[in-house]
Motif scaffolding. Structure first.
Motif, PDB file in Angstrom:
ATOM      1  N   ALA A  86       0.730  -1.385   0.064  1.00 24.08           N
ATOM      2  CA  ALA A  86       0.052   0.151  -0.057  1.00 24.08           C
ATOM      3  C   ALA A  86       0.790   1.342  -0.019  1.00 24.08           C
ATOM      4  O   ALA A  86       0.739   2.174  -0.651  1.00 24.08           O
ATOM      5  CB  ALA A  86      -1.012  -0.036   1.371  1.00 24.08           C
ATOM      6  N   GLY A  87       2.001   1.327   0.793  1.00 21.83           N
ATOM      7  CA  GLY A  87       2.806   2.355   0.682  1.00 21.83           C
ATOM      8  C   GLY A  87       3.580   2.643  -0.458  1.00 21.83           C
ATOM      9  O   GLY A  87       3.672   3.709  -0.993  1.00 21.83           O
ATOM     10  N   VAL A  88       3.942   1.543  -1.189  1.00 20.92           N
ATOM     11  CA  VAL A  88       4.492   1.791  -2.276  1.00 20.92           C
ATOM     12  C   VAL A  88       3.579   2.326  -3.446  1.00 20.92           C
ATOM     13  O   VAL A  88       3.945   3.289  -4.378  1.00 20.92           O
ATOM     14  CB  VAL A  88       5.092   0.346  -2.951  1.00 20.92           C
ATOM     15  N   LEU A  89       2.507   1.838  -3.778  1.00 21.23           N
ATOM     16  CA  LEU A  89       1.545   2.182  -4.315  1.00 21.23           C
ATOM     17  C   LEU A  89       1.121   3.706  -4.215  1.00 21.23           C
ATOM     18  O   LEU A  89       1.009   4.459  -5.325  1.00 21.23           O
ATOM     19  CB  LEU A  89       0.087   1.567  -4.384  1.00 21.23           C
ATOM     20  N   GLY A  90       1.035   4.118  -2.999  1.00 16.38           N
ATOM     21  CA  GLY A  90       0.886   5.691  -2.784  1.00 16.38           C
ATOM     22  C   GLY A  90       1.926   6.305  -2.867  1.00 16.38           C
ATOM     23  O   GLY A  90       1.733   7.402  -3.298  1.00 16.38           O
ATOM     24  N   ALA A  91       3.199   5.826  -2.758  1.00 13.16           N
ATOM     25  CA  ALA A  91       4.364   6.751  -3.144  1.00 13.16           C
ATOM     26  C   ALA A  91       4.663   6.790  -4.738  1.00 13.16           C
ATOM     27  O   ALA A  91       4.982   7.867  -5.200  1.00 13.16           O
ATOM     28  CB  ALA A  91       5.665   6.030  -2.397  1.00 13.16           C
ATOM     29  N   ALA A  92       4.166   5.915  -5.290  1.00  9.94           N
ATOM     30  CA  ALA A  92       4.312   5.767  -6.739  1.00  9.94           C
ATOM     31  C   ALA A  92       3.409   6.803  -7.361  1.00  9.94           C
ATOM     32  O   ALA A  92       3.709   7.860  -8.229  1.00  9.94           O
ATOM     33  CB  ALA A  92       3.890   4.673  -7.404  1.00  9.94           C
ATOM     34  N   SER A  94      -2.957   4.254   5.183  1.00 11.90           N
ATOM     35  CA  SER A  94      -3.128   5.005   3.863  1.00 11.90           C
ATOM     36  C   SER A  94      -2.040   6.229   3.688  1.00 11.90           C
ATOM     37  O   SER A  94      -1.436   6.843   4.565  1.00 11.90           O
ATOM     38  CB  SER A  94      -4.533   5.873   3.877  1.00 11.90           C
ATOM     39  N   VAL A  95      -1.628   6.449   2.501  1.00 16.87           N
ATOM     40  CA  VAL A  95      -0.945   7.529   1.944  1.00 16.87           C
ATOM     41  C   VAL A  95      -1.461   8.142   0.507  1.00 16.87           C
ATOM     42  O   VAL A  95      -2.016   7.514  -0.356  1.00 16.87           O
ATOM     43  CB  VAL A  95       0.545   6.957   1.618  1.00 16.87           C
ATOM     44  N   GLY A  96      -1.536   9.352   0.527  1.00 18.13           N
ATOM     45  CA  GLY A  96      -2.176   9.949  -0.731  1.00 18.13           C
ATOM     46  C   GLY A  96      -1.710  11.364  -1.001  1.00 18.13           C
ATOM     47  O   GLY A  96      -0.821  11.732  -0.219  1.00 18.13           O
ATOM     48  N   THR A 114      -5.200  11.086  -5.195  1.00 18.57           N
ATOM     49  CA  THR A 114      -5.076   9.775  -5.492  1.00 18.57           C
ATOM     50  C   THR A 114      -4.513   9.120  -4.076  1.00 18.57           C
ATOM     51  O   THR A 114      -3.870   9.871  -3.489  1.00 18.57           O
ATOM     52  CB  THR A 114      -3.904   9.436  -6.502  1.00 18.57           C
ATOM     53  N   ASP A 115      -4.808   8.036  -3.766  1.00 10.30           N
ATOM     54  CA  ASP A 115      -4.236   7.341  -2.849  1.00 10.30           C
ATOM     55  C   ASP A 115      -4.545   6.039  -2.631  1.00 10.30           C
ATOM     56  O   ASP A 115      -4.965   5.215  -3.397  1.00 10.30           O
ATOM     57  CB  ASP A 115      -5.094   7.916  -1.323  1.00 10.30           C
ATOM     58  N   ALA A 116      -3.712   5.309  -1.715  1.00  4.47           N
ATOM     59  CA  ALA A 116      -3.630   3.860  -1.483  1.00  4.47           C
ATOM     60  C   ALA A 116      -3.634   3.384  -0.014  1.00  4.47           C
ATOM     61  O   ALA A 116      -3.405   3.993   0.900  1.00  4.47           O
ATOM     62  CB  ALA A 116      -2.095   2.974  -2.030  1.00  4.47           C
ATOM     63  N   THR A 117      -4.396   2.286   0.274  1.00  4.21           N
ATOM     64  CA  THR A 117      -4.600   1.871   1.523  1.00  4.21           C
ATOM     65  C   THR A 117      -4.453   0.516   1.749  1.00  4.21           C
ATOM     66  O   THR A 117      -4.835  -0.356   0.944  1.00  4.21           O
ATOM     67  CB  THR A 117      -5.948   2.343   2.197  1.00  4.21           C
ATOM     68  N   GLY A 118      -3.743  -0.047   2.776  1.00  2.29           N
ATOM     69  CA  GLY A 118      -3.727  -1.167   3.385  1.00  2.29           C
ATOM     70  C   GLY A 118      -4.573  -1.350   4.496  1.00  2.29           C
ATOM     71  O   GLY A 118      -4.533  -0.621   5.464  1.00  2.29           O
ATOM     72  N   HIS A 119      -5.468  -2.604   4.659  1.00  4.03           N
ATOM     73  CA  HIS A 119      -6.321  -2.947   5.609  1.00  4.03           C
ATOM     74  C   HIS A 119      -5.827  -4.227   6.125  1.00  4.03           C
ATOM     75  O   HIS A 119      -5.540  -5.433   5.494  1.00  4.03           O
ATOM     76  CB  HIS A 119      -7.600  -3.184   4.972  1.00  4.03           C
ATOM     77  N   GLY A 146      -7.205   4.336  -4.817  1.00  9.14           N
ATOM     78  CA  GLY A 146      -8.339   4.958  -5.368  1.00  9.14           C
ATOM     79  C   GLY A 146      -8.064   6.358  -5.991  1.00  9.14           C
ATOM     80  O   GLY A 146      -6.948   7.022  -6.032  1.00  9.14           O
ATOM     81  N   VAL A 147      -8.877   6.968  -6.919  1.00  7.75           N
ATOM     82  CA  VAL A 147      -8.775   8.311  -7.332  1.00  7.75           C
ATOM     83  C   VAL A 147      -9.932   9.169  -7.339  1.00  7.75           C
ATOM     84  O   VAL A 147     -11.253   8.398  -7.499  1.00  7.75           O
ATOM     85  CB  VAL A 147      -8.258   8.232  -8.956  1.00  7.75           C
TER      86      VAL A 147
END
Length: 247
Positions: A8-14, A88-90, A102-107, A122-123
């Motif tokens: 999730a962190g990688v997706l958000g950072a990207a 989450s990171v966004g 845009t953001d990414a979340t790990g549950h 999400g976006v």
């Protein structure tokens, strides 16, 4: 669990890397909340029982990160989990009068039986007009064993302050769909298959305190054949109340 949170962190950072964040002073906030149930996309995550939540959010420029912990009361939907941690990171930026996010979340699910953790990204696009603030967006979870396939949630929501009062009206409609690899686990997020949910709410905001009440509904059938993850009895029309304090 750690691997999925890292993803999730990688997706958000990207996604954040596509935008050069403005240099601004660091900011942060903490929120505590009690609600009659933890509800997401019209589904109860706490089996229709009261839940507690705590959030912490930090930001620098356009980049922000948050952690939310919610009690789930041995949720059947999530394999008997006691709590969920959402990391989450966004980022967001303005495109004319429209704000894009845009953001990414790990549950991550604490106390769950089996592997229940999953990630999604999400976006969304938001627009303000006078007291009205409206958002449309989509949140997608790639195919994962924990959710029995993929999941896509498309939604639109709006809120508007009522002039001369401390009250805010809220409305939302959304639709969940996706692919199915494991029919039993797919019903965690889509009991009975693809469905539409809706919300009408009213909030009273005063300083750091917010009190809200929502009417929530879905088209999920309570009579359809369901897996042990579906918890269909807590997916129908109901009223949810909440009290939130921010610091």
């Amino acid at each position: 669990m750690i691997r999925r949170v890292q993803l999730a962190g990688v997706l958000g950072a990207a996604s954040c890397g596509l935008i050069t964040p403005a240099f601004a002073q660091d900011a942060g906030s903490v929120t505590l909340e009690v609600m009659s149930e933890e509800e997401r996309r019209g589904l109860s995550w706490s089996e229709g029982r009261a839940a507690l939540a705590g959030d912490i959010r930090v930001s620098r420029g356009r980049l922000d990160a948050s952690a939310r912990v919610v009690t789930l009361r041995n949720s059947v939907r999530h394999g008997g989990a006691d709590a969920v941690v959402d990391l989450s990171v966004g980022t967001d930026w303005d495109l004319g009068a429209v704000r894009i996010r845009t953001d990414a979340t790990g549950h991550a699910f604490a106390g769950a039986r089996g592997r229940m953790d999953y990630v999604e990204a999400g976006v969304s696009a938001s627009y303000a007009y006078g007291p009205l603030y409206a958002t449309v967006g989509v949140i997608g979870a790639p195919s994962q064993r924990a959710i029995g396939g993929s999941n896509v949630y498309a939604y639109a929501n709006a809120n508007a302050g009522i002039p001369g009062t401390p009250l805010t009206m809220l409305a939302e409609v959304g639709h969940s769909s996706g692919s199915v690899r494991d029919p039993s686990r797919a019903q965690r997020l889509r009991p009975g298959g693809s469905y539409t949910n809706w919300r009408l709410g009213l909030e009273h905001r005063r300083d750091r305190l917010t009190i809200g009440v929502d009417y929530i509904g879905t088209e999920v059938s309570r009579t359809a054949t369901a897996s042990r993850f579906a918890d269909q009895r807590n997916a129908g029309d109901r009223i949810v109340g909440r009290v939130q304090v921010s610091f």
